[in-house]
Design an enzyme around this catalytic site. Structure first.
Site, mmCIF file in Angstrom:
data_model
loop_
_atom_site.group_PDB
_atom_site.id
_atom_site.type_symbol
_atom_site.label_atom_id
_atom_site.label_comp_id
_atom_site.label_asym_id
_atom_site.label_seq_id
_atom_site.Cartn_x
_atom_site.Cartn_y
_atom_site.Cartn_z
ATOM 1 N N ASP A 219 0.817 -1.216 0.000
ATOM 2 C CA ASP A 219 0.000 0.000 0.000
ATOM 3 C C ASP A 219 0.852 1.266 0.000
ATOM 4 O O ASP A 219 0.334 2.360 -0.191
ATOM 5 C CB ASP A 219 -0.937 -0.005 1.215
ATOM 6 C CG ASP A 219 -2.103 0.956 1.070
ATOM 7 O OD1 ASP A 219 -2.524 1.201 -0.071
ATOM 8 O OD2 ASP A 219 -2.590 1.468 2.085
ATOM 9 N N SER A 246 -8.079 5.354 -0.627
ATOM 10 C CA SER A 246 -8.240 4.081 -1.327
ATOM 11 C C SER A 246 -9.703 3.661 -1.391
ATOM 12 O O SER A 246 -10.449 3.802 -0.427
ATOM 13 C CB SER A 246 -7.435 2.984 -0.624
ATOM 14 O OG SER A 246 -6.064 3.293 -0.621
ATOM 15 N N GLN A 296 -4.712 -0.908 -7.559
ATOM 16 C CA GLN A 296 -5.427 -0.107 -6.564
ATOM 17 C C GLN A 296 -6.130 1.047 -7.262
ATOM 18 O O GLN A 296 -5.565 1.700 -8.144
ATOM 19 C CB GLN A 296 -4.460 0.433 -5.515
ATOM 20 C CG GLN A 296 -5.134 1.172 -4.364
ATOM 21 C CD GLN A 296 -4.140 1.611 -3.301
ATOM 22 O OE1 GLN A 296 -2.995 1.910 -3.592
ATOM 23 N NE2 GLN A 296 -4.571 1.631 -2.053
#
Length: 321
Positions: A219, A246, A296
């Site tokens: 991440d 996110s 993502q």
């Protein structure tokens, strides 16, 4: 910005590994609770990578036999807070011979903040194998730490005082990283690359721990790659960021690896539009094996001091950094 005189032996990862960031307490059947949550300073919620890593750890605790995670697909539904621990409830969706599936629902109180579907595969040989070649980049020993890079960037851009508290905060994390400098002809392109590894020796831990730690680390820097074309760090930047959070995150695990050894994380963003940005990543072991891939999407909102509604376009150049 290089670390001159540092050899691979001197850079060895020999300190004890701190599992607290991914540690869970079993509170009931198929139910686990976090014991540690990090909310980065200035963020509206806890670090998403930690939630992903803990959710995958919870799913892994319900798996028996030689299965390894082959993918985890996650949705962030609401911001979590570090004032209340997260409860992870695992549903055993399917238990097959070659694959099994687990659904993880994360709650704070009665509020669902996150969901993940994890798939686990029994290892099998395959005659069908291909991959993208790892880009040639400087070795991690030649690069400065994340904390030194943050300090150097502030001094280079001259856009405000160095935030020593934030640098110390990142220095305390269980993952270290070193930014790969972009050549001048690549600056402003939607690409990014970092070396990363877990801090401490994980040699005594099972592969699921390595997968959970890589899920945690995946991440870092991924969604921010969507901002690279807009060069927001400059004091006179045309574009200003108003929100970056996110929405979802996926990790596919291709091959076994060690999370406590240097891994190269290469990222690119093929598209930003409609208040959202998409980034994809490839993670290589040091010997060039593509061990994991990521994707993502997040909310990406900003302002433009010279609005003209034009889309910035680039040729795909991530193959050569």
């Amino acid at each position: 910005m290089t670390m001159t005189g540092i050899s691979a032996a001197e850079d060895a990862n020999t300190t004890p590994f701190n599992e607290r960031a991914l540690e869970l307490e079993e509170t009931g059947p198929n139910t686990y609770m976090s014991v540690d949550l990090w909310q980065p300073s200035g963020n509206r919620g806890v670090f998403g990578g930690q939630v992903i890593g803990q959710a995958l750890s919870a799913a892994g605790k319900t798996i028996n036999g030689p299965f390894r995670c082959n993918s985890v697909h996650c949705y962030f539904l609401a911001a979590g807070t570090n004032t209340q621990m997260i409860t992870y409830k695992v549903r055993r969706v399917r238990q097959g011979t070659s694959y099994c599936s687990r659904l993880v629902v994360a709650k704070q109180g009665d509020r669902v903040i996150f969901m993940a579907m994890a798939s686990f595969q029994r290892p099998e040989p395959s005659v069908l194998s291909h991959q993208y070649t790892m880009p040639r980049v400087p070795p991690p020993e030649s690069l400065v730490s994340r904390e030194a890079y943050m300090r150097n960037q502030k001094e280079r851009l001259n856009n405000g005082p160095v935030d020593e508290a934030k640098i110390a905060e990142y220095g305390s994390l269980p993952v270290e990283s070193r930014a790969v400098p972009m050549p001048k002809d690549k600056r402003g392109l939607p690409i990014n690359a970092i070396w990363l590894r877990a801090k401490g020796d994980m040699s005594e831990l099972g592969h699921v721990h390595h997968q959970c730690m890589l899920a945690y680390a995946s991440d870092f820097a991924l969604l921010s790659t969507t901002l690279k074309p807009f060069e927001m760090d400059a004091p006179d930047a045309r574009y200003k960021l108003s929100m970056l959070v996110s929405l979802d995150h996926t990790v596919w695990f291709h091959e076994p690896f060690r999370a406590d050894e240097w891994l190269l994380y290469v990222m690119e963003s093929p598209r930003s539009a409609s208040g959202r940005g998409l980034a994809v990543g490839r993670i290589y072991s040091r010997d060039g094996v593509l061990v994991a891939s990521t994707a993502q999407e997040g909310v990406a909102r900003g302002t433009d001091s010279e609005p003209d509604q034009k889309t910035l376009e680039f040729r795909n150049s991530v193959a050569k950094l």
